[in-house]
Structures are given as structure tokens and as C-alpha cells.
Design a protein around this motif. Sequence first.
Motif, short mmCIF file in Angstrom:
data_model
loop_
_atom_site.label_atom_id
_atom_site.label_comp_id
_atom_site.label_asym_id
_atom_site.label_seq_id
_atom_site.Cartn_x
_atom_site.Cartn_y
_atom_site.Cartn_z
N LYS A 1 -5.47 41.24 -18.51
CA LYS A 1 -5.17 39.84 -17.93
C LYS A 1 -5.33 39.77 -16.42
O LYS A 1 -5.20 40.99 -15.90
CB LYS A 1 -4.18 39.09 -18.38
CG LYS A 1 -2.70 39.81 -17.79
CD LYS A 1 -1.45 39.09 -18.14
CE LYS A 1 -1.33 37.75 -17.39
NZ LYS A 1 -0.04 37.20 -17.38
N CYS A 2 -5.79 38.87 -15.63
CA CYS A 2 -5.68 38.67 -14.33
C CYS A 2 -5.61 36.94 -13.98
O CYS A 2 -5.78 36.47 -14.71
CB CYS A 2 -7.25 39.25 -13.64
SG CYS A 2 -8.48 38.13 -13.62
N GLU A 3 -5.27 36.88 -12.94
CA GLU A 3 -5.09 35.64 -12.32
C GLU A 3 -6.09 35.21 -11.14
O GLU A 3 -6.07 36.09 -10.39
CB GLU A 3 -3.69 35.30 -12.01
CG GLU A 3 -3.02 35.52 -13.26
CD GLU A 3 -1.23 34.84 -12.88
OE1 GLU A 3 -1.02 34.49 -11.93
OE2 GLU A 3 -0.81 34.64 -13.93
N ASN B 1 -2.53 28.81 -10.28
CA ASN B 1 -3.01 30.19 -10.86
C ASN B 1 -3.74 29.82 -12.35
O ASN B 1 -3.01 29.04 -13.24
CB ASN B 1 -1.87 31.12 -11.01
CG ASN B 1 -1.31 31.38 -9.84
OD1 ASN B 1 -2.01 31.38 -8.94
ND2 ASN B 1 0.08 32.29 -9.90
N THR C 1 -5.00 32.08 -15.67
CA THR C 1 -4.93 33.47 -16.33
C THR C 1 -6.38 33.41 -17.03
O THR C 1 -6.38 32.69 -17.84
CB THR C 1 -3.69 33.45 -17.15
OG1 THR C 1 -2.71 33.19 -16.35
CG2 THR C 1 -3.63 34.88 -17.58
N TRP D 1 -8.05 36.15 -19.84
CA TRP D 1 -7.78 37.34 -20.70
C TRP D 1 -9.23 38.26 -20.96
O TRP D 1 -10.14 37.75 -21.16
CB TRP D 1 -7.23 36.69 -21.92
CG TRP D 1 -5.87 35.93 -21.70
CD1 TRP D 1 -5.74 34.61 -21.41
CD2 TRP D 1 -4.65 36.47 -21.59
NE1 TRP D 1 -4.57 34.28 -21.19
CE2 TRP D 1 -3.66 35.39 -21.42
CE3 TRP D 1 -4.16 37.78 -22.03
CZ2 TRP D 1 -2.41 35.54 -21.06
CZ3 TRP D 1 -2.84 38.04 -21.68
CH2 TRP D 1 -1.80 37.02 -21.07
N ALA E 1 -11.23 38.66 -18.09
CA ALA E 1 -10.38 39.36 -16.81
C ALA E 1 -10.97 40.75 -16.17
O ALA E 1 -10.91 40.54 -15.09
CB ALA E 1 -8.83 39.53 -17.47
N SER F 1 0.90 26.19 -14.25
CA SER F 1 -0.10 27.17 -14.18
C SER F 1 -1.19 26.79 -15.31
O SER F 1 -0.75 25.95 -16.19
CB SER F 1 0.60 28.51 -14.34
OG SER F 1 1.26 28.76 -15.59
N GLY G 1 -3.93 28.53 -18.71
CA GLY G 1 -4.58 29.46 -19.09
C GLY G 1 -5.75 29.49 -19.99
O GLY G 1 -5.74 28.38 -20.58
N SER H 1 2.15 26.91 -8.34
CA SER H 1 2.43 28.22 -9.26
C SER H 1 3.58 29.10 -8.49
O SER H 1 2.87 30.16 -8.10
CB SER H 1 1.17 28.92 -9.79
OG SER H 1 0.24 28.08 -10.50
N ARG I 1 2.31 38.65 -14.82
CA ARG I 1 1.89 37.61 -13.67
C ARG I 1 1.92 38.49 -12.17
O ARG I 1 3.30 38.96 -12.10
CB ARG I 1 2.49 36.35 -13.64
CG ARG I 1 2.02 35.37 -12.48
CD ARG I 1 2.65 34.10 -12.47
NE ARG I 1 1.75 33.41 -13.61
CZ ARG I 1 2.04 32.19 -13.99
NH1 ARG I 1 3.08 31.59 -13.45
NH2 ARG I 1 1.18 31.71 -14.98
#
Length: 642
Positions: free
Chosen positions: A359-361, A373, A375, A377, A381, A408, A410, A446, A454
Motif C-alpha cells: 500500500k501507499c498513500e 489522503n 490509499t 493497494w 501502490a 481519508s 481508499g 487527513s 499509514r
Amino acid sequence: MKPSPSPLIPSNTSLTLPPSLLPPFSPSVSNLLTANCVAQAMQKIDVQNPNVQVINIKKVGTQDRYRVILSDGTHYIQGMLATQLNQLVADNQLVENAIICLKEFITNVVQDKTVLILLKCEIVSTHPAKIGNPTEVYKADVAAGSSNKPVGGMYDAPPPAPAAGGSSNYSNPYQNQASRSASGGGSAPTGRSGLSSNIIPVSQLNPYQNKWVIKGRITNKGDMRTWNNAKGEGCLFSIDILDASGMDIRGTFFKEDANKWFNVLEVDKVYTFSGGRLKVANPQWNKCKCQHEITFDRSTDIQLCEEDASIQQNIFDFSQIVKLESIEPESIIDIIGVVASISPVTSITAKKTGNELKKCELTVMDDSDAQVNVTLWGKKAETAENEFAGCPVVAFKGLKVSDYGGRSCGTLMSSAILKGPRIPETERIQSWFQNRGANATVKNLSTGGGGAGRVETFESRKTVSAIRNEQLGYNEKPDWLSFKATISFIKKDKEGGPWYPACPNAEEPCRNMCKVISTSDDHWQCEKCNKQYDKCTRRYIFSATFADNTSTCWASMFNDQALALLGGHTADELNEWMQNGDYDKFEKVFDDALFTDWIVKAKVKSELVSEEQRVKTTAYSISPVDYAKESRDLLKAIKGLQ
């Protein structure tokens, strides 16, 4: 109950029914059933919500399908229940001699006979016996000298809907004429069946068609996923297809078909699709507009088309980022903004499956002077750093809103991400960012703790004492926080070592996570994969104390965090030292870790232990303090106070 009105023949039709199909009706029958509706339905004459009697119900073979005989008191016709109506039979609501109102239906032809496919109906009343003495509508049709064979092939559609601004008597959404112009025109490619079919809009698809061709743009392509369970194993991926009418539909490939098409199909390209099985979509997982979805199979034929400007890149319903504070968590939204920053890729372990997730944001801002933010996956990501470098404008479709740490978003498996979409909003956001947004002071939605993995901001960091002072951990969901602290003690004196024996199988379903048991013959038994191994893989599990200038707390640590703390020395390596009696090397690894500084991301949750409520803190990620960055963040924070 007010009887349904007798249907009228539209004024624009030239069809005249034979006298044999228009017998007189007794008042008692006409008050309960819609006169002549069976004959009119068979002749493709518009019938609005007719009342008919079900004079027979029969299950077809071993399949979960029901055949019904429908009567208007004078004629009867065969019908089939759509699977979504099976529950009416199971609940004994739909029984023989019941009178029902047909809300939605289509006509299909099987072995040269017209069959009504019931898509939606309502139970009007029950009746003690069959009304009238109906005869089969086909016999009357033959006696009148007319033909029952359809003009349009296996799937019959009624006359075209009137032009925009006019009125239509057609209540059945499946009975709109397939228009070539609605899907970009042209002729479909020849599929494996060797038959060429006209392209139809996605809205016209239904499970009772044998042959169809649609034309659309792929707006989203999911990652290739695998499964392994008692029924077998395989792989799959899904695509979202948007046609010229603005209707989109989900299509899924499995196993060999997934491997065949995954590297062929590209997002934002236009294709024709034919062949596959249609079923009712599950709205819990499928957010496309079409109420059906496609399972592509060996009969599927896909042809690349030239760019078609009549088909949009995607259909969005954007929300301003600043308004996310008032949007309920779990809502599905679309946003567009500039990707201002990208966090490093991190890994977490899914609690249910034990799978490692990447994962990254992204920090996304828009011209409402707010940022949030987002997210990402999996593959999205892993490629984010290269894909979104340079602060591009990106549109996100189908994000899930979360209340972790303020607000946030996702991505889901169904989410679509479009870089630099060809829409007016792109130019507006880009102009804002170049003229003002790059240096603007924006509101960060966020700001609080969040889910595992996170990357927290300097501004959102708390102290260790916040766990006690803010009563963290007593909410329904776990609380998350990050803090900077020094590790002051490591509890490593567990019998056998600060680790546990895990399965050496690095693949599914164990992934070196599941605990194994030592057998009497010096082997290791894994109950998860039900196999025996000559050796195991040891994974760290121990507790440690973290301290800052405000307080001290105990925190549980697992393998990934322990490896970072202990300089990458594995538990198997330390176990070998212990077995060889090299205790000094073992102790030195832990001594070197003491009194070092770390940024800790922790989960806090109250648990019942021996009938006593205790707050448990778990370190989900730790990273060494970057003193240069820490100094810059402190100077920036001080400057903000002036």
C-alpha cells in the motif's frame, strides 16, 4: 382492488388482430384479468401492466428455473420466471391460480414459439380455480392464418422508442430497440460462432439473449487475483466497459481466459465484445450502472476498434475535497485533484488471510483549498511513485470514504484511476495549481491516526502520554497514533527464545505465518496446510517499552518490526547462536537496539484479560528517526507559530 385498465393498441401500429384472437369476455373475467393481453403480447403490441392468471407452475429439470403457464381467461401462453423471482415460489406466494400483475417482461422465441420471460411481477390475489376455459394462443393464431415467427432472430425487440420529448407506452426497460447509432454505429466483428450481429447498447443486455455484441471503452482493469480453496484454485480479473450511451457494465475473466486476455486488454481502448454468460450483478461489489454483469468464457470474442469519440473516457460525479468532512463514512465518491505527494510503499499483513498487502498513500488536493489522503493497494501502490510523479491531475472514481484520522479515502477493486482525463475539470484544476494551488495553504482533512501502515504527518504525531490522557483504545474500533520514542527495554527472556515456530511454506495459505507443532519424530506439523516439514521458520514475537519525555508504554512487536529494530538479524539466526552456546552474540543484538530513537505507528485497543480491562498497544510499524528531516519539520512547525 382496482382492476388494471384494458390495454390499447397504439395509434401508430398497423397490425390488425384476427377475429379469433378477440373473443367476447364475460364481466366476471374482465374484472380480474386483462382482456386479450396474451394475444397482444405475442403480437408485440404494447401491454401496460397486464393482470394474468398462473394456471400451472413447474420446475424445469434439476435447474433452479420455473416454467409457468399464463392465462388471460381466453388464451394461455408459456412463460419462464427470471431467477430473481424464484423466491416467490419458495415462499408459496406464487401458486397455481394466483393472479399476478406483470410489471416487466420480455418476449423470446424457443423452437418457433413465443415465450414470456417474467422479470418483475406483483401478486394481486389468489383464486380458487382457473378462470374461463383458455386455449393455447398458438392454435388460435394458426387458425387465423398468421405467423408467430419473429422478425429479429432469437431476441425480439418491440418498435423503437419515440424521439426525445415524445411519450412512450413502453414500461419494460429491456424492450428498447437496439440502435446502432447509440453505440457508435458499424457492424460487429465475426465471433467464433461465425455469425455477424448488430451492436446493441449495454442497457439492452439480459440473461435470456443467446447472441449479442457490445462496443465500449475499458475504463478500469483490476489486478490479476488468485484463489485457493477446497473447490480448487485459479486466477481472475475484471474490467469495466462503458458504451456510448453512458451505461457501464462489469466483465470478469477466469482461469485460462484470464491468462489469455489480461495482457491483451488495455484501459482507455475501445473494443467490441461478444460471447459470455450474463447474470444479475451484486450491487454490494459491483458499482457499475448496468444491473447485469458478464462472465467471459471460451466463446468470448474481443476485437480492438479505432478510437471512438462518442464513448467517453469515464462518467464521473465529482465531490469537492473540502466537502468530504460532511460525507458519511463508507460512502462511495469520485474526486479529482493534483497528486501533491506520494508516500513510500509499505507492507501490511491481512488479519483474515495472512496475505501480505502493498500500500501507499497519495496526498490529493483540489481548488476547494483542501487535501486528503488516498490509499492505493497492490500493483497500483507499487507503480504509484513513477505513475504520479510531477504533480499530475488525476481523477479517482469509486473511492471509499473512511473516518480514520479525520477523513481519508481508499481504493476498492472496482475503483478507477485516470491520469489527466480529457474532461473540463482537468484544465480547471491544472490552472488553479499552477497559478495558486502549489503555494496555497490548504486544509488537511487527513490529520489523525489511521489504519495500519499509514505514513503519519509530523503535525499529527502525538506523545506516549496521549494513550492514557485521551483514553485511547476504549472506542468500538481500535485507535491509531504515531509517536517518537526511545526503546528502553526488550523482554527477550521467553522460554525457547522471543519467537515462535512458523510453517516454512512461503506460498498460500501459510506464507510463513502459521504456527507449527513439534512432533515426536522431530518434524514440524502445520495444521493450516496439513503437511509435515523437517524444519520450521521462526518469527519474532515479544514486548518492549517505549519512552518519551511524557510517559512510557509497553508495546507488542512482531516479526517485521523486530527485524527493523534488530538490524535485520532473523530469529532463525539468533536461535542458531543460542543452540551453539554463543550467548554473547545473542545479547549484543538486543543491547545494540536499546536506547535508539524510533517513529512508531501503533494500534491501541482495550481487551478483557482475566476479567480485567487492559489497554493493549501494538507496534505496527517502526522507522528510525531521520534527524535532518526531523529538524526541518521542527523549524517549519516553529515558523507556523509565529
